[in-house]
Design a protein around this motif. Structure first.
Motif, PDB file in Angstrom:
ATOM      1  N   LYS A  73       0.819  -1.213   0.000  1.00  0.00           N
ATOM      2  CA  LYS A  73       0.000   0.000   0.000  1.00  0.00           C
ATOM      3  C   LYS A  73       0.853   1.264   0.000  1.00  0.00           C
ATOM      4  CE  LYS A  73      -3.925  -2.254   2.257  1.00  0.00           C
ATOM      5  NZ  LYS A  73      -4.762  -2.341   3.488  1.00  0.00           N
ATOM      6  N   LYS A  74       2.012   1.193   0.650  1.00  0.00           N
ATOM      7  CA  LYS A  74       2.888   2.369   0.684  1.00  0.00           C
ATOM      8  C   LYS A  74       3.286   2.792  -0.733  1.00  0.00           C
ATOM      9  CE  LYS A  74       7.248   1.771   1.507  1.00  0.00           C
ATOM     10  NZ  LYS A  74       8.540   1.489   2.181  1.00  0.00           N
ATOM     11  N   PHE A  75       3.768   1.835  -1.512  1.00  0.00           N
ATOM     12  CA  PHE A  75       4.193   2.164  -2.878  1.00  0.00           C
ATOM     13  C   PHE A  75       3.000   2.451  -3.789  1.00  0.00           C
ATOM     14  CE2 PHE A  75       8.007  -0.324  -1.497  1.00  0.00           C
ATOM     15  CZ  PHE A  75       8.922   0.716  -1.601  1.00  0.00           C
ATOM     16  N   TYR A  76       1.895   1.744  -3.560  1.00  0.00           N
ATOM     17  CA  TYR A  76       0.708   1.969  -4.386  1.00  0.00           C
ATOM     18  C   TYR A  76       0.171   3.391  -4.187  1.00  0.00           C
ATOM     19  CZ  TYR A  76      -3.974   1.595  -6.312  1.00  0.00           C
ATOM     20  OH  TYR A  76      -5.104   1.818  -7.058  1.00  0.00           O
ATOM     21  N   VAL A  77       0.006   3.788  -2.932  1.00  0.00           N
ATOM     22  CA  VAL A  77      -0.537   5.113  -2.633  1.00  0.00           C
ATOM     23  C   VAL A  77       0.391   6.204  -3.157  1.00  0.00           C
ATOM     24  CG1 VAL A  77      -1.084   6.723  -0.762  1.00  0.00           C
ATOM     25  CG2 VAL A  77      -1.867   4.356  -0.646  1.00  0.00           C
ATOM     26  N   ARG A  85       0.831  10.371  -7.043  1.00  0.00           N
ATOM     27  CA  ARG A  85       1.680  11.068  -8.020  1.00  0.00           C
ATOM     28  C   ARG A  85       1.008  11.102  -9.392  1.00  0.00           C
ATOM     29  NH1 ARG A  85       7.286  11.995  -8.080  1.00  0.00           N
ATOM     30  NH2 ARG A  85       7.638  10.505  -6.404  1.00  0.00           N
ATOM     31  N   TYR A  86       0.363   9.992  -9.762  1.00  0.00           N
ATOM     32  CA  TYR A  86      -0.312   9.902 -11.065  1.00  0.00           C
ATOM     33  C   TYR A  86      -1.451  10.929 -11.156  1.00  0.00           C
ATOM     34  CZ  TYR A  86      -3.225   8.073 -14.828  1.00  0.00           C
ATOM     35  OH  TYR A  86      -3.972   7.953 -15.972  1.00  0.00           O
ATOM     36  N   VAL A 135       5.873   7.089 -11.457  1.00  0.00           N
ATOM     37  CA  VAL A 135       4.659   6.362 -11.093  1.00  0.00           C
ATOM     38  C   VAL A 135       4.811   4.887 -11.406  1.00  0.00           C
ATOM     39  CG1 VAL A 135       2.231   6.017 -11.705  1.00  0.00           C
ATOM     40  CG2 VAL A 135       3.101   8.329 -11.304  1.00  0.00           C
ATOM     41  N   THR A 136       5.288   4.608 -12.608  1.00  0.00           N
ATOM     42  CA  THR A 136       5.485   3.215 -13.030  1.00  0.00           C
ATOM     43  C   THR A 136       6.481   2.502 -12.119  1.00  0.00           C
ATOM     44  OG1 THR A 136       5.020   3.778 -15.334  1.00  0.00           O
ATOM     45  CG2 THR A 136       6.226   1.729 -14.938  1.00  0.00           C
ATOM     46  N   ALA A 137       7.538   3.186 -11.740  1.00  0.00           N
ATOM     47  CA  ALA A 137       8.553   2.588 -10.865  1.00  0.00           C
ATOM     48  C   ALA A 137       7.961   2.199  -9.517  1.00  0.00           C
ATOM     49  CB  ALA A 137       9.708   3.555 -10.676  1.00  0.00           C
ATOM     50  N   ASP A 138       7.125   3.081  -8.965  1.00  0.00           N
ATOM     51  CA  ASP A 138       6.515   2.780  -7.664  1.00  0.00           C
ATOM     52  C   ASP A 138       5.464   1.676  -7.775  1.00  0.00           C
ATOM     53  OD1 ASP A 138       7.973   4.459  -5.996  1.00  0.00           O
ATOM     54  OD2 ASP A 138       6.737   6.201  -6.472  1.00  0.00           O
ATOM     55  N   PHE A 139       4.700   1.665  -8.868  1.00  0.00           N
ATOM     56  CA  PHE A 139       3.741   0.578  -9.062  1.00  0.00           C
ATOM     57  C   PHE A 139       4.467  -0.763  -9.186  1.00  0.00           C
ATOM     58  CE2 PHE A 139       0.214   3.510 -10.696  1.00  0.00           C
ATOM     59  CZ  PHE A 139      -0.569   3.303  -9.570  1.00  0.00           C
ATOM     60  N   MET A 193      -4.567  -4.642  -7.765  1.00  0.00           N
ATOM     61  CA  MET A 193      -3.819  -5.206  -8.882  1.00  0.00           C
ATOM     62  C   MET A 193      -4.463  -4.876 -10.220  1.00  0.00           C
ATOM     63  SD  MET A 193      -2.767  -8.815  -7.073  1.00  0.00           S
ATOM     64  CE  MET A 193      -1.544  -9.313  -8.289  1.00  0.00           C
ATOM     65  N   ALA A 194      -5.798  -4.837 -10.252  1.00  0.00           N
ATOM     66  CA  ALA A 194      -6.491  -4.458 -11.484  1.00  0.00           C
ATOM     67  C   ALA A 194      -6.119  -3.033 -11.879  1.00  0.00           C
ATOM     68  CB  ALA A 194      -7.992  -4.587 -11.304  1.00  0.00           C
ATOM     69  N   ASN A 195      -6.024  -2.164 -10.888  1.00  0.00           N
ATOM     70  CA  ASN A 195      -5.697  -0.772 -11.176  1.00  0.00           C
ATOM     71  C   ASN A 195      -4.244  -0.609 -11.609  1.00  0.00           C
ATOM     72  OD1 ASN A 195      -6.646   1.971 -11.271  1.00  0.00           O
ATOM     73  ND2 ASN A 195      -5.335   2.377  -9.496  1.00  0.00           N
ATOM     74  N   ILE A 196      -3.349  -1.367 -10.969  1.00  0.00           N
ATOM     75  CA  ILE A 196      -1.930  -1.283 -11.346  1.00  0.00           C
ATOM     76  C   ILE A 196      -1.738  -1.685 -12.803  1.00  0.00           C
ATOM     77  CG2 ILE A 196       0.344  -2.342 -11.003  1.00  0.00           C
ATOM     78  CD1 ILE A 196      -0.293  -2.449  -7.997  1.00  0.00           C
ATOM     79  N   TYR A 197      -2.339  -2.805 -13.183  1.00  0.00           N
ATOM     80  CA  TYR A 197      -2.184  -3.260 -14.564  1.00  0.00           C
ATOM     81  C   TYR A 197      -2.881  -2.320 -15.543  1.00  0.00           C
ATOM     82  CZ  TYR A 197       0.169  -7.558 -13.261  1.00  0.00           C
ATOM     83  OH  TYR A 197       1.093  -8.462 -12.814  1.00  0.00           O
ATOM     84  N   ALA A 198      -3.938  -1.661 -15.081  1.00  0.00           N
ATOM     85  CA  ALA A 198      -4.586  -0.656 -15.928  1.00  0.00           C
ATOM     86  C   ALA A 198      -3.639   0.515 -16.164  1.00  0.00           C
ATOM     87  CB  ALA A 198      -5.878  -0.179 -15.281  1.00  0.00           C
TER      88      ALA A 198
END
Length: 290
Positions: free
Chosen positions: A206-210, A215-216, A242-246, A269-274
């Motif tokens: 969650k830390k990296f996702y948020v 940032r996005y 953003v991509t690096a953190d995702f 995960m759905a959002n990351i791949y989106a």
């Protein structure tokens, strides 16, 4: 003849008078010697004989405490607590006494009395504080007295701090206190010891996702307000970050999904791949969303 009878009576009286204290002293000596030899059953019996025959006001607190230790050793907790109470009534206290009381109350699952015994110990004695503080930390965590738990944590020896169970509790406390820097470092230490620790995995995921998602959104908002060539270059630079953190978040979510494929992980995960533009994988995880 009368003189002989008188001498005999006096003699019997003297012997009787002398035999009482000697017998009582013998019971006490037997109890202490038996305890020294590890025969605590005999020690308990001898102490009981001593207490039964000696006036209560003539028994000191140290004797009750010694007797209680023997009762504790043979597993007679009720008698041990009773004698420890007598010792306290006589204004006697020792580190051994309160350590034993804490152990007794722990076996009886009496947390409040155990805590009282441990707190009295730390306030009055200095022996074996490492063991006592380790248990205090557990209790404070269990009853959610987090400020006190953090204070005790600072007093723990490094060996206790390195124990996984203590680190997990310390991590949870810092989560509650929102101490993010501690959680960042400690979560990785925990994962080195337990790669399937849910709380530590979730923290990092969650830390990296948020961080990436915020940032996005911020970058897109700025670009939509000012669609210039310069702002577009800034957007591209931000999207790389953003991509690096995702990408940092994804392995943690994948591990969580492997352990427990829950809907809450599928959403992330759905959002990351989106965001990656991978529609196929994004749709795969969207199937698990209600």
């Amino acid at each position: 003849m009368r003189i002989e009878i008188y001498i005999l009576v006096v003699g019997i009286f003297v012997l009787t008078a002398c035999s009482g204290p000697k017998s009582l002293t013998s019971f006490k000596d037997n109890a202490e010697n038996a305890a020294l030899q590890g025969n605590h059953n005999l020690a308990v019996e001898s102490w009981q004989q001593y207490f039964n025959q000696q006036p209560a006001e003539e028994i000191n607190g140290a004797s009750y405490a010694k007797a209680a230790q023997s009762a504790f050793q043979v597993g007679n907790n009720e008698l041990a607590v009773n004698w420890f109470d007598q010792a306290r009534y006589k204004n006697f206290s020792s580190a051994e006494m309160y350590a034993s009381l804490a152990k007794i109350f722990r076996t009886e699952d009496n947390l409040s009395k155990e805590l009282s015994a441990l707190e009295f110990y730390t306030e009055n004695f200095n022996e074996n504080l490492s063991e006592i503080n380790a248990r205090l930390f557990e209790i404070y965590y269990e009853i959610e007295m987090f400020d006190k738990a953090l204070t005790v944590w600072g007093k723990l020896e490094q060996t206790s701090k390195n124990e996984l169970a203590n680190q997990e509790n310390f991590f949870q406390i810092n989560l509650e206190k929102k101490n993010t820097e501690v959680c960042d470092s400690l979560s990785l230490i925990i994962l080195e010891k337990d790669s399937q620790n849910i709380e530590a995995l979730e923290w990092n995921a969650k830390k990296f996702y948020v961080k990436a998602e915020n940032r996005y959104k911020e970058a897109m908002e700025k670009y939509n307000k000012n669609k210039t060539t310069k702002q577009y270059r800034i957007l591209l630079e931000e999207l790389e970050k953003v991509t690096a953190d995702f990408k940092k978040a994804l392995p943690f979510f994948e591990k969580l999904w492997e352990i427990n494929p829950e809907e809450k992980y599928a959403g992330y995960m759905a959002n990351i791949y989106a965001r990656f533009g991978n529609e196929e994988k994004s749709n795969y995880y969207k199937k698990y969303l209600n």
